[in-house]
Motif scaffolding. Structure first.
Motif, short mmCIF file in Angstrom:
data_model
loop_
_atom_site.label_atom_id
_atom_site.label_comp_id
_atom_site.label_asym_id
_atom_site.label_seq_id
_atom_site.Cartn_x
_atom_site.Cartn_y
_atom_site.Cartn_z
N VAL A 55 0.87 -1.17 0.00
CA VAL A 55 0.00 0.00 0.00
C VAL A 55 0.90 1.22 0.00
O VAL A 55 1.62 1.47 0.96
N VAL A 84 -6.01 1.43 2.34
CA VAL A 84 -7.04 0.72 1.59
C VAL A 84 -7.84 -0.10 2.60
O VAL A 84 -7.40 -0.34 3.73
N VAL A 103 -3.65 7.04 -2.51
CA VAL A 103 -3.13 5.72 -2.15
C VAL A 103 -3.19 4.81 -3.37
O VAL A 103 -4.10 4.91 -4.20
N LEU A 141 -2.49 0.61 -4.68
CA LEU A 141 -2.27 -0.80 -4.37
C LEU A 141 -1.29 -1.34 -5.40
O LEU A 141 -1.54 -1.25 -6.61
#
Length: 379
Positions: free
Chosen positions: A246, A253, A278, A280
């Motif tokens: 992350v 998340v 953010v 992933l």
């Protein structure tokens, strides 16, 4: 034959020692007295404040720590706990810790709930000793209308016995040293750091690990009504989502389960609740010049996250794509793909939400698109 007086006394002393300080044998699930329902003895309390370092069964505390009851009032504020009737409130500079018996070299994820109670800055950090330096959890942003969020944090055990430590940060500028977050529902889970690859579409197989997000932090039986937040981490940290990082400065998340949310595949997925702040990310080995296909699902969690469209940006070094999904907030998903040519011997796969969303019930609960069932196949 009954125990002698000396034998009974010895048994009581052994039980008391185990209750106060011995390392808890590991098992997936709640930590011993992880919901703090076993209270300190009244002689170890001054009002709600805990006086003795070992007053709370199975925990050691330092600093200003309160054992609170749900519904207790502090000024105009009514204190609430997420489960049961008790929790702990951590004042400035306070620490709670519990010894754990773990397996050296294995990876673990700890989950717990936290709620802010003060307008002032609150800094909550977690660590295991011995182990890496503490990791700070970004508790300033509240992601649910209830005020309670569940957080996860992961570590690799370097010893067979470690101390799990939660600390509310020191700051000389804080107005009220007794003010701080409430914590509850401490639990732990062993992580499979090399979960099976899923979603393979050719004989070459899926290059991504944990593409269906089935491996992740502990979620209590019956699910989590608000999901589990996975905080940002640097690349050297252990991830609560094996295979995935992350990437953010202070946002998260949300790891969600099928008990309380709609997920596209299996029983777990990830909701991107913090917009552009953010990402992933997973990095895999690839052969430069190979043809690759990244397949994935984008949907909504049936949590009243209404947006038309709700978009996810998917990017690699070989190409990028914006995938729009018209969400009614009632569940559903679309399957999509990105074809590209690998540029390097390492390829990063990146997902992030291109917008900021809140649920349509006017509570201000942060939400976003769901990502699930991801596979990368190159040939």
């Amino acid at each position: 034959m009954g125990l002698s007086n000396n034998g009974a006394l010895f048994l009581l002393l052994v039980c008391a020692a185990a209750r106060a300080g011995a390392a808890a044998a590991f098992r997936d699930g709640p930590l011993l007295n992880g919901n703090f329902e076993q209270p300190p003895h009244r002689s170890q309390m001054n009002g709600s404040r805990v006086l003795g370092a070992h007053a709370i069964p199975y925990w050691t505390v330092t600093g200003f720590v309160e054992h609170i009851r749900s519904g207790a009032k502090e000024g105009d504020m009514v204190l609430a706990v997420p489960d049961g009737t008790h929790a702990l409130r951590l004042g400035t500079g306070s620490t709670i810790q519990q010894q754990l018996s773990v397996t050296r070299g294995k990876h673990y994820s700890v989950t717990f709930s936290a709620s802010r109670t003060c307008a002032q800055y609150e800094k909550l950090s977690v660590s295991v000793v011995p182990g890496d330096p503490p990791g700070e959890l970004p508790i300033q942003t509240v992601y649910t209308s209830s005020g309670w969020d569940s957080y996860s944090w992961a570590f690799k055990a370097t010893r067979g016995v470690v101390s799990f430590v939660v600390h509310h940060g020191d700051d000389d500028q804080l107005d009220d040293p007794a003010c701080g977050p409430i914590v509850d529902n401490m639990a732990i889970r062993t992580l499979n750091v090399d979960p099976p690859h899923v979603g393979a579409t050719t004989q070459h197989g899926n290059l991504l690990r944990n593409g269906d997000f089935e491996e992740g932090p502990y979620i209590a039986k019956g699910g989590s009504p608000w999901g589990v937040l996975v905080p940002p981490m640097n690349e050297d940290r252990v991830s609560p989502l094996p295979g995935w990082m992350v990437m953010a400065s202070s946002k998260v998340v949300k790891y969600i389960d099928a008990e309380h949310f709609r997920v596209p595949h299996g029983s777990r997925a990830v909701e991107l609740v913090a917009g552009l702040e953010v990402a992933l990310v997973q990095e895999v080995a690839t052969v430069p010049g190979s043809s690759c296909r990244l397949e994935f699902s984008v949907g909504d969690a049936a949590d009243r996250c209404t947006a038309a469209p709700m978009s996810v940006q998917v990017a690699t070094a070989g190409g990028s794509k914006t995938v729009a999904y018209n969400s009614a907030g009632t569940g559903g998903f679309a399957r999509d793909a990105l074809d590209f040519t690998a540029q390097h011997d390492r390829t990063r796969v990146v997902f992030y939400s291109t917008g900021y969303h809140t649920t349509s019930d006017s509570t201000g609960t942060l939400c976003g698109p769901v990502v699930d069932h991801v596979s990368l196949v190159c040939s």
